[in-house]
Design a protein around this motif. Structure first.
Motif, PDB file in Angstrom:
ATOM      1  N   ALA A 188      62.322  26.422  72.211  1.00  0.00           N
ATOM      2  CA  ALA A 188      63.237  27.332  72.904  1.00  0.00           C
ATOM      3  C   ALA A 188      64.611  27.338  72.239  1.00  0.00           C
ATOM      4  CB  ALA A 188      63.359  26.939  74.370  1.00  0.00           C
ATOM      5  N   LEU A 189      65.131  26.148  71.906  1.00  0.00           N
ATOM      6  CA  LEU A 189      66.419  26.070  71.219  1.00  0.00           C
ATOM      7  C   LEU A 189      66.324  26.706  69.837  1.00  0.00           C
ATOM      8  CD1 LEU A 189      69.325  25.144  70.900  1.00  0.00           C
ATOM      9  CD2 LEU A 189      68.471  22.865  70.300  1.00  0.00           C
ATOM     10  N   SER A 190      65.220  26.487  69.143  1.00  0.00           N
ATOM     11  CA  SER A 190      65.037  27.065  67.810  1.00  0.00           C
ATOM     12  C   SER A 190      65.021  28.586  67.861  1.00  0.00           C
ATOM     13  CB  SER A 190      63.727  26.543  67.197  1.00  0.00           C
ATOM     14  OG  SER A 190      63.756  25.145  67.035  1.00  0.00           O
ATOM     15  N   LEU A 191      64.374  29.153  68.865  1.00  0.00           N
ATOM     16  CA  LEU A 191      64.341  30.605  69.004  1.00  0.00           C
ATOM     17  C   LEU A 191      65.726  31.151  69.347  1.00  0.00           C
ATOM     18  CD1 LEU A 191      60.969  31.101  70.912  1.00  0.00           C
ATOM     19  CD2 LEU A 191      61.440  31.474  68.486  1.00  0.00           C
ATOM     20  N   ASP A 192      66.496  30.393  70.130  1.00  0.00           N
ATOM     21  CA  ASP A 192      67.867  30.794  70.442  1.00  0.00           C
ATOM     22  C   ASP A 192      68.725  30.790  69.179  1.00  0.00           C
ATOM     23  OD1 ASP A 192      70.103  31.379  72.290  1.00  0.00           O
ATOM     24  OD2 ASP A 192      70.770  29.367  71.764  1.00  0.00           O
ATOM     25  N   LEU A 193      68.577  29.752  68.346  1.00  0.00           N
ATOM     26  CA  LEU A 193      69.334  29.680  67.097  1.00  0.00           C
ATOM     27  C   LEU A 193      68.899  30.770  66.122  1.00  0.00           C
ATOM     28  CD1 LEU A 193      69.404  25.808  66.598  1.00  0.00           C
ATOM     29  CD2 LEU A 193      71.292  27.274  67.312  1.00  0.00           C
ATOM     30  N   TYR A 194      67.621  31.091  66.112  1.00  0.00           N
ATOM     31  CA  TYR A 194      67.107  32.186  65.281  1.00  0.00           C
ATOM     32  C   TYR A 194      67.807  33.493  65.642  1.00  0.00           C
ATOM     33  CZ  TYR A 194      63.598  35.582  63.562  1.00  0.00           C
ATOM     34  OH  TYR A 194      62.948  36.630  62.944  1.00  0.00           O
ATOM     35  N   ARG A 195      67.954  33.735  66.953  1.00  0.00           N
ATOM     36  CA  ARG A 195      68.612  34.956  67.419  1.00  0.00           C
ATOM     37  C   ARG A 195      70.100  34.933  67.084  1.00  0.00           C
ATOM     38  NH1 ARG A 195      71.811  35.698  71.374  1.00  0.00           N
ATOM     39  NH2 ARG A 195      71.360  33.652  72.291  1.00  0.00           N
ATOM     40  N   ARG A 196      70.770  33.819  67.391  1.00  0.00           N
ATOM     41  CA  ARG A 196      72.222  33.739  67.193  1.00  0.00           C
ATOM     42  C   ARG A 196      72.601  33.832  65.719  1.00  0.00           C
ATOM     43  NH1 ARG A 196      73.138  28.283  70.368  1.00  0.00           N
ATOM     44  NH2 ARG A 196      75.254  28.411  69.505  1.00  0.00           N
ATOM     45  N   SER A 197      71.753  33.312  64.845  1.00  0.00           N
ATOM     46  CA  SER A 197      72.048  33.303  63.403  1.00  0.00           C
ATOM     47  C   SER A 197      71.454  34.507  62.682  1.00  0.00           C
ATOM     48  CB  SER A 197      71.527  32.016  62.769  1.00  0.00           C
ATOM     49  OG  SER A 197      70.106  31.986  62.794  1.00  0.00           O
ATOM     50  N   GLU A 198      70.852  35.427  63.434  1.00  0.00           N
ATOM     51  CA  GLU A 198      70.235  36.628  62.865  1.00  0.00           C
ATOM     52  C   GLU A 198      69.202  36.262  61.797  1.00  0.00           C
ATOM     53  OE1 GLU A 198      73.509  39.061  61.617  1.00  0.00           O
ATOM     54  OE2 GLU A 198      73.932  39.734  63.664  1.00  0.00           O
TER      55      GLU A 198
END
Length: 332
Positions: free
Chosen positions: A95-105
């Motif tokens: 879940a955190l990895s997917l959030d970072l994927y989104r935030r970092s484009e």
């Protein structure tokens, strides 16, 4: 479990009190180091170390790509399109990895492993020839965290393409958080936990002050502190590309791969250090910002109020850059 190069140096005073301990042991392809201050009398040292080792073995069994029957590897062998029950810790990290994927484009992507392996920075040795554009593009079509679907309560993970997950850029930080939580359950309130350069602090050091940590300079001659900082109740992680690389025909290829291009980084950012509440987030953010580069990375840091310190290569050496949120931590 090997992750990105970590370049934080811990500056400690000697533990002198009877209940000030230092624990160490192997984990995740590196070692953990724990400094404990004013340990409660009811805590047994031997049993505590056994508990730490057991907790870190559990993390590896959940998230390692080097253990064939780990939970992560079982998921990587699952049928595409099938919702697979996963443990809460693995779901939390995804879940955190997917959030970072989104935030970092897309700069942080836990499916980038095949490209890392293609360039010779995985289990296989360096390639004699660099990958061809066709080889790179073929793998780019099968990576991407957009192929992951996570459902919580119950925790189910699905992949819509045959992506392979590799959590090495965030698992060490998660392991640090797990050990910190264990220590607090045992009533220990003053500690520094470090795994492979990623660390988390709480309370005070043996001198009764905030913990002091040095950000390492990218110096090929040895470990040199670039900047000391004092921090307590926070986590610190650093990502850099100046130690793990190879050269072909005079061109330097570093181990950090940009998932968006499929190629090693070419910008002049040498290292990035992040301070965050959890070590997992600091670990993942350090990797994401390292991939993004100094300009885009600092823009994200200012936009989100992140505490970030960067060392950027110049013709004369290295230039320091840091976000507004990082300035209070500097000893100046």
């Amino acid at each position: 479990m090997l992750g990105w190069t970590a370049v934080a140096v811990i500056l400690l005073s000697a533990c002198s009190g009877k209940r000030d301990w230092q624990l160490t042991g192997p984990t995740m392809g590196t070692r953990y180091h724990i400094t404990l201050v004013a340990v409660p009398a009811e805590v047994d040292r031997g049993k505590l170390q056994q508990a730490v080792d057991a907790e870190l073995r559990a993390v590896n069994q959940e998230m390692s790509t080097y253990i064939p029957d780990s939970e992560l590897m079982r998921f990587n062998r699952s049928k595409v399109g099938q919702a697979i029950p996963v443990s809460a810790p693995l779901a939390d990290v995804v879940a955190l990895s997917l959030d970072l994927y989104r935030r970092s484009e897309g700069a942080f992507d836990i499916t980038v492993g095949p490209l890392v392996n293609l360039w010779g920075f995985g289990p296989e040795p360096e390639p004699e020839l660099i990958p061809t554009p066709a080889e790179i593009e073929a793998l780019r079509t099968v990576i991407g965290s957009d192929a992951l679907q996570l459902q919580r309560n119950p925790d189910l993970l699905t992949r819509t393409r045959a992506v392979q997950l590799d959590l090495s850029a965030i698992a060490k930080g998660h392991g640090v958080d797990r050990v910190a939580a264990l220590l607090r359950r045992r009533g220990i309130e003053n500690f520094l936990v470090e795994i492979g350069g990623e660390l988390r602090t709480r309370g005070h050091n043996p001198d009764g002050q905030s913990w002091r940590v040095g950000i390492e300079s990218p110096n090929p001659k040895g470990r040199v502190v670039q900047e000391p900082i004092r921090v307590s109740g926070k986590s610190i992680a650093t990502s850099g590309d100046y130690r793990n690389y190879y050269q072909r025909d005079g061109v330097r290829y570093a181990h950090s791969i940009d998932p968006r291009t499929g190629r090693p980084l070419k910008h002049r950012l040498a290292s990035v250090t992040v301070i965050a509440d959890t070590c997992a987030e600091a670990d993942g953010l350090a990797t994401a910002l390292n991939v993004m580069g100094a300009e885009a990375g600092l823009q994200l840091a200012e936009r989100e109020g992140l505490a970030v310190f960067m060392l950027v290569k110049t013709d004369e050496g290295f230039e320091e850059r840091f976000s507004s949120a990082f300035a209070p931590y500097l000893e100046r």
